[in-house]
Scaffold this motif. Sequence first.
Motif, PDB file in Angstrom:
ATOM      1  N   MET B  83       0.849  -1.191   0.000  1.00 33.10           N
ATOM      2  CA  MET B  83       0.000   0.000   0.000  1.00 33.10           C
ATOM      3  C   MET B  83       0.887   1.245   0.000  1.00 33.10           C
ATOM      4  O   MET B  83       1.769   1.391   0.844  1.00 33.10           O
ATOM      5  CB  MET B  83      -0.921   0.008   1.215  1.00 33.10           C
ATOM      6  CG  MET B  83      -1.819   1.234   1.251  1.00 33.10           C
ATOM      7  SD  MET B  83      -2.993   1.221   2.614  1.00 33.10           S
ATOM      8  CE  MET B  83      -4.176   0.026   2.037  1.00 33.10           C
ATOM      9  N   ILE B  84       0.616   2.147  -0.952  1.00 34.19           N
ATOM     10  CA  ILE B  84       1.425   3.359  -1.082  1.00 34.19           C
ATOM     11  C   ILE B  84       0.672   4.516  -0.434  1.00 34.19           C
ATOM     12  O   ILE B  84      -0.480   4.796  -0.788  1.00 34.19           O
ATOM     13  CB  ILE B  84       1.682   3.675  -2.573  1.00 34.19           C
ATOM     14  CG1 ILE B  84       2.351   2.468  -3.239  1.00 34.19           C
ATOM     15  CG2 ILE B  84       2.532   4.925  -2.722  1.00 34.19           C
ATOM     16  CD1 ILE B  84       2.310   2.512  -4.748  1.00 34.19           C
ATOM     17  N   VAL B  85       1.318   5.172   0.545  1.00 31.44           N
ATOM     18  CA  VAL B  85       0.668   6.290   1.242  1.00 31.44           C
ATOM     19  C   VAL B  85       1.566   7.528   1.197  1.00 31.44           C
ATOM     20  O   VAL B  85       2.748   7.436   0.891  1.00 31.44           O
ATOM     21  CB  VAL B  85       0.360   5.931   2.719  1.00 31.44           C
ATOM     22  CG1 VAL B  85      -0.639   4.792   2.810  1.00 31.44           C
ATOM     23  CG2 VAL B  85       1.634   5.599   3.479  1.00 31.44           C
ATOM     24  N   GLU B  86       0.953   8.682   1.504  1.00 28.98           N
ATOM     25  CA  GLU B  86       1.708   9.935   1.478  1.00 28.98           C
ATOM     26  C   GLU B  86       2.591  10.092   2.716  1.00 28.98           C
ATOM     27  O   GLU B  86       3.742  10.495   2.618  1.00 28.98           O
ATOM     28  CB  GLU B  86       0.755  11.133   1.406  1.00 28.98           C
ATOM     29  CG  GLU B  86       0.143  11.358   0.044  1.00 28.98           C
ATOM     30  CD  GLU B  86      -0.814  12.550   0.040  1.00 28.98           C
ATOM     31  OE1 GLU B  86      -0.545  13.542   0.759  1.00 28.98           O
ATOM     32  OE2 GLU B  86      -1.837  12.479  -0.676  1.00 28.98           O
ATOM     33  N   HIS B  87       2.018   9.809   3.899  1.00 23.55           N
ATOM     34  CA  HIS B  87       2.713  10.157   5.131  1.00 23.55           C
ATOM     35  C   HIS B  87       2.743   8.986   6.126  1.00 23.55           C
ATOM     36  O   HIS B  87       1.848   8.141   6.089  1.00 23.55           O
ATOM     37  CB  HIS B  87       2.011  11.341   5.817  1.00 23.55           C
ATOM     38  CG  HIS B  87       1.922  12.549   4.956  1.00 23.55           C
ATOM     39  ND1 HIS B  87       3.027  13.291   4.618  1.00 23.55           N
ATOM     40  CD2 HIS B  87       0.867  13.122   4.331  1.00 23.55           C
ATOM     41  CE1 HIS B  87       2.647  14.290   3.833  1.00 23.55           C
ATOM     42  NE2 HIS B  87       1.342  14.211   3.635  1.00 23.55           N
ATOM     43  N   PRO B  88       3.716   9.002   7.048  1.00 25.86           N
ATOM     44  CA  PRO B  88       3.746   7.986   8.101  1.00 25.86           C
ATOM     45  C   PRO B  88       2.436   7.906   8.869  1.00 25.86           C
ATOM     46  O   PRO B  88       2.002   6.827   9.265  1.00 25.86           O
ATOM     47  CB  PRO B  88       4.882   8.456   9.005  1.00 25.86           C
ATOM     48  CG  PRO B  88       5.805   9.191   8.099  1.00 25.86           C
ATOM     49  CD  PRO B  88       4.913   9.869   7.108  1.00 25.86           C
ATOM     50  N   ALA B 110       3.226  14.544  -1.654  1.00 21.64           N
ATOM     51  CA  ALA B 110       2.468  14.355  -2.887  1.00 21.64           C
ATOM     52  C   ALA B 110       2.975  15.373  -3.906  1.00 21.64           C
ATOM     53  O   ALA B 110       3.516  16.413  -3.528  1.00 21.64           O
ATOM     54  CB  ALA B 110       0.980  14.553  -2.633  1.00 21.64           C
ATOM     55  N   ILE B 111       2.794  15.044  -5.162  1.00 27.33           N
ATOM     56  CA  ILE B 111       3.270  15.940  -6.223  1.00 27.33           C
ATOM     57  C   ILE B 111       2.553  17.285  -6.160  1.00 27.33           C
ATOM     58  O   ILE B 111       1.323  17.338  -6.193  1.00 27.33           O
ATOM     59  CB  ILE B 111       3.036  15.298  -7.609  1.00 27.33           C
ATOM     60  CG1 ILE B 111       3.890  14.030  -7.736  1.00 27.33           C
ATOM     61  CG2 ILE B 111       3.361  16.288  -8.737  1.00 27.33           C
ATOM     62  CD1 ILE B 111       3.645  13.274  -9.030  1.00 27.33           C
ATOM     63  N   SER B 112       3.286  18.369  -6.023  1.00 24.50           N
ATOM     64  CA  SER B 112       2.671  19.693  -5.966  1.00 24.50           C
ATOM     65  C   SER B 112       3.658  20.750  -6.452  1.00 24.50           C
ATOM     66  O   SER B 112       4.530  21.180  -5.710  1.00 24.50           O
ATOM     67  CB  SER B 112       2.245  20.007  -4.521  1.00 24.50           C
ATOM     68  OG  SER B 112       1.845  21.356  -4.447  1.00 24.50           O
ATOM     69  N   ALA B 142      -2.950   4.585  -2.004  1.00 27.98           N
ATOM     70  CA  ALA B 142      -3.829   5.153  -0.971  1.00 27.98           C
ATOM     71  C   ALA B 142      -3.397   6.580  -0.643  1.00 27.98           C
ATOM     72  O   ALA B 142      -3.415   6.992   0.512  1.00 27.98           O
ATOM     73  CB  ALA B 142      -3.813   4.269   0.268  1.00 27.98           C
ATOM     74  N   THR B 143      -2.988   7.347  -1.661  1.00 27.14           N
ATOM     75  CA  THR B 143      -2.712   8.770  -1.434  1.00 27.14           C
ATOM     76  C   THR B 143      -4.042   9.472  -1.201  1.00 27.14           C
ATOM     77  O   THR B 143      -5.101   8.930  -1.524  1.00 27.14           O
ATOM     78  CB  THR B 143      -2.009   9.391  -2.647  1.00 27.14           C
ATOM     79  OG1 THR B 143      -2.763   9.078  -3.823  1.00 27.14           O
ATOM     80  CG2 THR B 143      -0.601   8.830  -2.817  1.00 27.14           C
ATOM     81  N   GLY B 144      -4.005  10.666  -0.632  1.00 26.97           N
ATOM     82  CA  GLY B 144      -5.215  11.385  -0.264  1.00 26.97           C
ATOM     83  C   GLY B 144      -6.092  11.743  -1.455  1.00 26.97           C
ATOM     84  O   GLY B 144      -5.691  11.602  -2.610  1.00 26.97           O
ATOM     85  N   THR B 152      -0.664  12.489  -7.769  1.00 27.17           N
ATOM     86  CA  THR B 152       0.359  11.504  -7.444  1.00 27.17           C
ATOM     87  C   THR B 152      -0.114  10.100  -7.832  1.00 27.17           C
ATOM     88  O   THR B 152       0.657   9.309  -8.402  1.00 27.17           O
ATOM     89  CB  THR B 152       0.680  11.564  -5.936  1.00 27.17           C
ATOM     90  OG1 THR B 152       0.910  12.927  -5.582  1.00 27.17           O
ATOM     91  CG2 THR B 152       1.900  10.740  -5.599  1.00 27.17           C
ATOM     92  N   ALA B 153      -1.376   9.798  -7.534  1.00 27.76           N
ATOM     93  CA  ALA B 153      -1.928   8.485  -7.871  1.00 27.76           C
ATOM     94  C   ALA B 153      -1.889   8.260  -9.385  1.00 27.76           C
ATOM     95  O   ALA B 153      -1.480   7.195  -9.864  1.00 27.76           O
ATOM     96  CB  ALA B 153      -3.359   8.374  -7.349  1.00 27.76           C
TER      97      ALA B 153
END
Lengths: 355, 199
Positions: B83-88, B110-112, B142-144, B152-153
């Motif tokens: 599972m890929i996430v943005e933050h801890p 995330a890409i910004s 599972a990015t926001g 990013t997804a």
Amino acid sequence: MHLHNIQIRQFRNIRRAEFDLGSRVTLMIGANGQGKTNALNAIATLAMQRYPSGLQDHDVVSWELEPWMELLGKWRFSDGRWLTVRYAVDRREKVRRVKEGPKMPVVGFSPSDLRLLQGGPGYRRDFLDQVCSTLYPRYGRTLQLYERAVAQKNRGLKDNWPFPALETFNQILAEHGSMLWELRSMMLKMMIPEVYRVHQHLAGGHEVTMQLKPGGIAGEVPTSPGDMMKQMRARFDEERSRFMCLVGPHRDDLIIHLNGHLATTSASQGQQRTLGLSVKLATFHLYHQQLNVRPLVLLDDVLSELDPSRRDHLLEIMADGDQQTVITDTEARWYSALQPVVYQVDNGEIRPWRS
Amino acid sequence: MLYPAPIQDLVNELAKLPGVGPKTAQRLAFFLLNRPEGESELLARAIVEARQHIQYCSVCFNFTDQDPCALCRNAGRDNGLIMIVEHPKDVVAMEKTHEFKGRYHVLHGAISPMDGVGPEDLKIRELLTRIKTGAIRELVVATGSSLEGEATALYLSRLIKPLGIKITRIARGLPMGGDLDYTDEVTLLKAFEGRQEFS
């Protein structure tokens, strides 16, 4: 649905005011700079549950002495029920906003409507956004996401980001942008015949046409994300060299023709005024048809600018129907047939008027 | 300023914390000064220790005090599912469900473009290395649901699909126990688009 028992606290120069609106026409009289427009904006904010376009917290709520404002009113439904409506902003700690009660569309007429014809495409896009977000609940949020994606991609273009990363923003832009285009087109399909009809009534014999010119694209408005992606890819090199998104609804224009000529450049001032009025009246009819409510009508200092026949026509429409109308003027003229409730606005205070 | 320099320094440092403005920073500073001295020492030490002992896990890039982290050392978890996430903190949130038995990969953002965060600033290269060296069945993005999380997804899906690995996106829609009339229009629309037939 009628709005009554209005209370305004700390809205620009209106410190405290309580007044009732007439069920038909209310007239606010006062010299320039006394707070008539502020009163209209307060009423509009309360009815729409958001500021009219162009206003923001810092325009309304002073930072210094009293960094808060509150608007209260009561809606009366046709079946006799009453419902309280409230809009309040408190900036004392962080910005807290309270919205309570139903929303009602508002159609405001003001001398600045002329910018729809004399101003740049931005004014026409604002108009499209206003009408679409009133008619389609998903429009506002979609526009927000789209504009953020535009800002992100513009920044990426300026910083010379590689194509693959920017392409992901293209995909997001295409998803939201094509939705905006679809909704704008849907709205105009209904709006254009209304404008034509109203304009015929106001100035018979002249042909008015309106058309959405999609931003950065020659020809038809793309309504599928795939089409929009193709168009963006085709102009990517140019976007790269000009450091900005060139394709999409953020660069739309609304092209208005009068008798086959571009109304923004070749119509006379009077013709432009009539066109602006037609578009606004068409908006009123469109809200009425589509939302099945009679919008609140706010006329800010517009009647004195119109020639007598158009003024009479507008007043006729205001008199004919169940909507509430609030008019501001520097003097109580022309209105006696409407039997308005009249207030005097003087240095931020609103009192019943005695002639 | 009106404060003695040491207080002003403390206020300035506290005001750098996310969600803390000048006023809150002042309140926090005076709170600390009014507590027993030992308490502020504990806090100061906790901050320093955390900085000294916490590092990235060399596998999943979560914060850890031991490398690899406890989740990556756990032999009972499924190596084929990441599972890929943005933050801890997203790992913690997911772990609270006790249902996901795969591994994680933390991107740290995330890409910004507006924040100057590009793909190369995220742990994406490390993810690709991980994919090449392990037998991965499925990647769950599972990015926001923010614009940047979505971007990013999308970026990951374009990057990874050509590799022939199954890549999925967590669903968007209504929160459990949420009322329809309190949900914004776009969320409702997504929930409608993602509707499922009763099985």
